[in-house]
Scaffold this active site. Structure first.
Site, PDB file in Angstrom:
ATOM      1  N   ARG A 169       0.824  -1.217   0.000  1.00 38.86           N
ATOM      2  CA  ARG A 169       0.000   0.000   0.000  1.00 38.86           C
ATOM      3  C   ARG A 169       0.859   1.269   0.000  1.00 38.86           C
ATOM      4  O   ARG A 169       0.324   2.381  -0.126  1.00 38.86           O
ATOM      5  CB  ARG A 169      -0.934  -0.021   1.193  1.00 38.86           C
ATOM      6  CG  ARG A 169      -1.731  -1.328   1.286  1.00 38.86           C
ATOM      7  CD  ARG A 169      -2.255  -1.556   2.687  1.00 38.86           C
ATOM      8  NE  ARG A 169      -2.769  -2.913   2.895  1.00 38.86           N
ATOM      9  CZ  ARG A 169      -2.002  -3.936   3.241  1.00 38.86           C
ATOM     10  NH1 ARG A 169      -0.700  -3.790   3.417  1.00 38.86           N
ATOM     11  NH2 ARG A 169      -2.543  -5.138   3.406  1.00 38.86           N
ATOM     12  N   LYS A 211     -14.805  -0.199  -1.583  1.00 42.67           N
ATOM     13  CA  LYS A 211     -14.886  -0.261  -0.129  1.00 42.67           C
ATOM     14  C   LYS A 211     -14.217   0.936   0.542  1.00 42.67           C
ATOM     15  O   LYS A 211     -14.793   1.551   1.447  1.00 42.67           O
ATOM     16  CB  LYS A 211     -14.281  -1.582   0.367  1.00 42.67           C
ATOM     17  CG  LYS A 211     -14.580  -1.891   1.807  1.00 42.67           C
ATOM     18  CD  LYS A 211     -13.498  -1.336   2.704  1.00 42.67           C
ATOM     19  CE  LYS A 211     -13.846  -1.593   4.156  1.00 42.67           C
ATOM     20  NZ  LYS A 211     -12.785  -1.056   5.029  1.00 42.67           N
ATOM     21  N   PRO A 228     -20.244   0.789   3.311  1.00 44.08           N
ATOM     22  CA  PRO A 228     -18.998   0.071   2.970  1.00 44.08           C
ATOM     23  C   PRO A 228     -19.167  -1.438   3.108  1.00 44.08           C
ATOM     24  O   PRO A 228     -19.649  -1.920   4.132  1.00 44.08           O
ATOM     25  CB  PRO A 228     -17.987   0.595   4.010  1.00 44.08           C
ATOM     26  CG  PRO A 228     -18.555   1.894   4.490  1.00 44.08           C
ATOM     27  CD  PRO A 228     -20.044   1.718   4.430  1.00 44.08           C
ATOM     28  N   ASP A 230     -17.173  -4.762   3.322  1.00 44.77           N
ATOM     29  CA  ASP A 230     -15.921  -5.495   3.518  1.00 44.77           C
ATOM     30  C   ASP A 230     -16.271  -6.980   3.637  1.00 44.77           C
ATOM     31  O   ASP A 230     -17.407  -7.363   3.398  1.00 44.77           O
ATOM     32  CB  ASP A 230     -15.220  -5.003   4.785  1.00 44.77           C
ATOM     33  CG  ASP A 230     -15.954  -5.471   6.024  1.00 44.77           C
ATOM     34  OD1 ASP A 230     -17.179  -5.304   6.058  1.00 44.77           O
ATOM     35  OD2 ASP A 230     -15.336  -6.039   6.934  1.00 44.77           O
TER      36      ASP A 230
END
Length: 269
Positions: A169, A211, A228, A230
DNA sequence: CGCCAGGGACGAA
DNA sequence: TTCGTCCATGGC
């Protein structure tokens, strides 16, 4: 110095700060939570229908009231989202949750880090970044660190971000910082857009998909009509709602419903 | 060792 | 448009 904010009975620090929406609050022995937002460190507890704020400046009380979404009637919200027994149970379980009105940039960076990770790990990564690049904040005899601004992260390279354990990331974070600095990511413009358009704008950011975009909308832009999805919510929706769409079920209260469901589902596995 | 954790980019079909 | 695959890291 302690201040009191009228918040009503639908508030419990543990539910609000441990339900997975924020990453910079930690529990104290007395059940209150100490954390950082808006470059300020405070301790938040609760006594009956009052939120107790320690370490805050008098002129910041409106800020903390807004942060805690103190004006909203969560009792009414719980009634509206209790469309079946599962939601009745979920909103009963997480009765003291309030959706915090968090900052845009911190939400963007934090939820990029969150992808395919675990909450303790996310908290650790964020804390390291704040300690390295944030500003020192003193509360009592302890030092805390603000979430760094994009400006303070201007020269942080991808390889630097990797040192904090964020893995693949790192490149997303580095690009997000520079997107903010060069105006490619325009916070005010995105905030001015209706939810669906804002979601599309957010998804143009490298590393931001459905998300994470919905998390930024809900937690960093107070768009309570976002839901959202997940892994936990995906399982819950398949299990209890025949795979239906969250927004179709909960509309403008989608965000509240999502958080009650997430917190409850995670607790039971 | 394998599996999973608050997913998303990328290429293939 | 939808579907596999790969992606770093750490806890278990």
């Amino acid at each position: 110095m302690e201040h009191k904010i009228k918040i009503g009975k639908d508030f419990l620090p543990e539910h609000t700060f441990d339900c997975g929406q924020c990453f910079r609050w930690n529990k104290e022995a007395d059940g209150s939570f100490t954390g950082i937002a808006f470059s300020r460190a405070v301790n938040i507890g609760c006594d009956g229908e009052w939120a107790l704020i320690k370490g805050a400046e008098e002129q910041d009380l409106k800020l903390w009231s807004d942060y805690l979404d103190a004006e909203r009637d969560y009792g009414a919200i719980k009634e509206k989202v209790s469309v079946n027994d599962v939601m009745k149970e979920a909103s009963r379980f997480g009765y003291g949750i309030r959706i915090l009105r968090q900052e845009f940039f911190e939400s963007l960076m934090s939820f990029i880090i969150s992808q395919r990770s675990s909450i303790p790990k996310i908290k650790g990564c964020i804390e390291k970044i704040c300690k390295a690049y944030g500003e020192e904040i003193y509360l009592g005899d302890k030092v805390y660190y603000s979430f760094p601004t994009a400006e303070r992260l201007k020269d942080v390279k991808e390889s630097d971000f990797e040192k904090f354990g964020v893995g693949y990331r790192a490149k997303y974070l580095q690009k997000a910082v520079h997107g903010i600095l060069d105006g490619t990511i325009n916070e005010e413009e995105i905030k001015s857009q209706p939810t669906n358009l804002a979601r599309e704008s957010l998804k143009k950011i490298y590393g931001v998909g459905d998300k994470v975009a919905d998390c930024i909308l809900l937690f960093g832009m107070a768009r309570f009509d976002s839901f959202p999805v997940d892994v936990w919510i995906s399982r819950a929706m398949a299990e209890y709602f025949d795979g239906k769409d969250g927004y179709e079920l909960f509309g403008e209260n989608s965000g509240f419903a999502q958080q009650y469901l997430f917190y409850w589902k995670r607790s039971i596995g």
